[in-house]
Design an enzyme around this catalytic site. Structure first.
Site, PDB file in Angstrom:
ATOM      1  N   CYS A 120     -21.074  -9.494  42.183  1.00  0.00           N
ATOM      2  CA  CYS A 120     -21.765  -9.454  40.894  1.00  0.00           C
ATOM      3  C   CYS A 120     -21.944  -7.981  40.528  1.00  0.00           C
ATOM      4  O   CYS A 120     -21.454  -7.100  41.229  1.00  0.00           O
ATOM      5  CB  CYS A 120     -23.076 -10.221  40.919  1.00  0.00           C
ATOM      6  SG  CYS A 120     -24.321  -9.565  42.022  1.00  0.00           S
ATOM      7  N   CYS A 192     -20.976 -13.103  38.362  1.00  0.00           N
ATOM      8  CA  CYS A 192     -21.432 -12.412  37.155  1.00  0.00           C
ATOM      9  C   CYS A 192     -20.282 -12.353  36.159  1.00  0.00           C
ATOM     10  O   CYS A 192     -19.157 -11.981  36.522  1.00  0.00           O
ATOM     11  CB  CYS A 192     -21.919 -11.013  37.543  1.00  0.00           C
ATOM     12  SG  CYS A 192     -22.110  -9.867  36.186  1.00  0.00           S
ATOM     13  N   CYS A 199     -13.026  -7.249  38.314  1.00  0.00           N
ATOM     14  CA  CYS A 199     -12.806  -7.576  39.722  1.00  0.00           C
ATOM     15  C   CYS A 199     -11.415  -7.120  40.158  1.00  0.00           C
ATOM     16  O   CYS A 199     -10.407  -7.496  39.546  1.00  0.00           O
ATOM     17  CB  CYS A 199     -12.950  -9.080  39.942  1.00  0.00           C
ATOM     18  SG  CYS A 199     -12.719  -9.585  41.657  1.00  0.00           S
TER      19      CYS A 199
END
Length: 253
Positions: A120, A192, A199
């Site tokens: 997150c 998140c 990512c």
């Protein structure tokens, strides 16, 4: 002559009606793996967005699918399958056909080795809670880690919510996702909406999923928000353990 014993209900159970259409069944299958936006589901199914949206609406009406606005872009909506409700609906559907077909959800599976990374933004609440819950629920068999794109201190609300569930977060430290660059995981799960967009890729083609979980630290409700997130994560992790149990055994060096 014996009396003909017929079912009480003239209509199929609600779950059968909701899930019986091929498009809706495929939607359930995709959402069982990850929370998705409608344009992602459209691409995965190869169907027109209007058709996908229509069937998502029916699944929401049946309360099998939930929706929440993205924290990264409020114009986007993430759809989530309520797996626990699906389990209860399946039990009802089987029992409606015959008492011998009442479905009993399986208990917790025997933990199997895996490496799971939760991500997150701040690594201060959601991912820390998920890491600790997975480690506790698997008895340490699953190597659980967590990190954030912009780490900040672990939130006291997360520590308190975990303590109430018998999990100690007092020694947890925030970690930047760069700490895990190049490491291999079996699963990488973003919690998140913002971190999902940044990512990085990890080697070994890990299974990826997105759980669109609201940030409890941003909720004015305070502590109850952390409890709600803890309950949601515990439910999701219970199903994750079933997924891991059904996968090929993790190869060790």
């Amino acid at each position: 002559m014996g009396r003909d014993q017929r079912g009480d209900a003239a209509e199929p159970p609600a779950f059968v009606q909701a899930a019986g259409h091929p498009v809706r069944w495929r939607l359930l299958g995709e959402l069982a793996r990850s929370d998705r936006q409608v344009h992602e589901l459209t691409a995965l199914l190869g169907e027109q967005q209007s058709l996908v949206s229509y069937h998502l609406g029916l699944l929401r009406k049946a309360e099998l699918v939930r929706a929440r606005r993205s924290a990264a872009d409020g114009r986007d909506i993430y759809y989530r399958l309520d797996l626990a409700r699906c389990g209860r609906a399946l039990a009802t559907a089987g029992g409606a056909l015959h008492p011998g077909l009442r479905y009993t959800p399986p208990g917790a599976p025997a933990p199997r080795p895996a490496r799971v990374l939760f991500l997150c933004t701040g690594n201060s609440s959601r991912s820390q809670m998920a890491e600790a819950l997975l480690r506790a629920r698997s008895g340490g068999v699953v190597a659980a880690c967590s990190a954030g794109s912009r780490p900040k201190p672990v939130h006291p609300g997360a520590v308190a919510a975990m303590a109430e569930r018998g999990v100690d977060l007092r020694g947890a430290r925030p970690k930047h996702l760069d700490e895990f660059a190049g490491e291999r995981f079996t699963h990488v799960i973003t919690l998140c909406d913002r971190v999902r967009e940044v990512c990085p890729e990890f080697p070994g083609q890990p299974a990826t999923a997105h759980w669109s979980v609201p940030d409890p630290a941003a909720d004015p409700a305070g502590r109850p928000a952390f409890d709600a997130v803890a309950d949601e994560l515990a439910e999701r992790i219970a199903f994750l353990l079933h997924t891991i149990a059904a996968e090929p055994a993790l190869e060790t060096p």
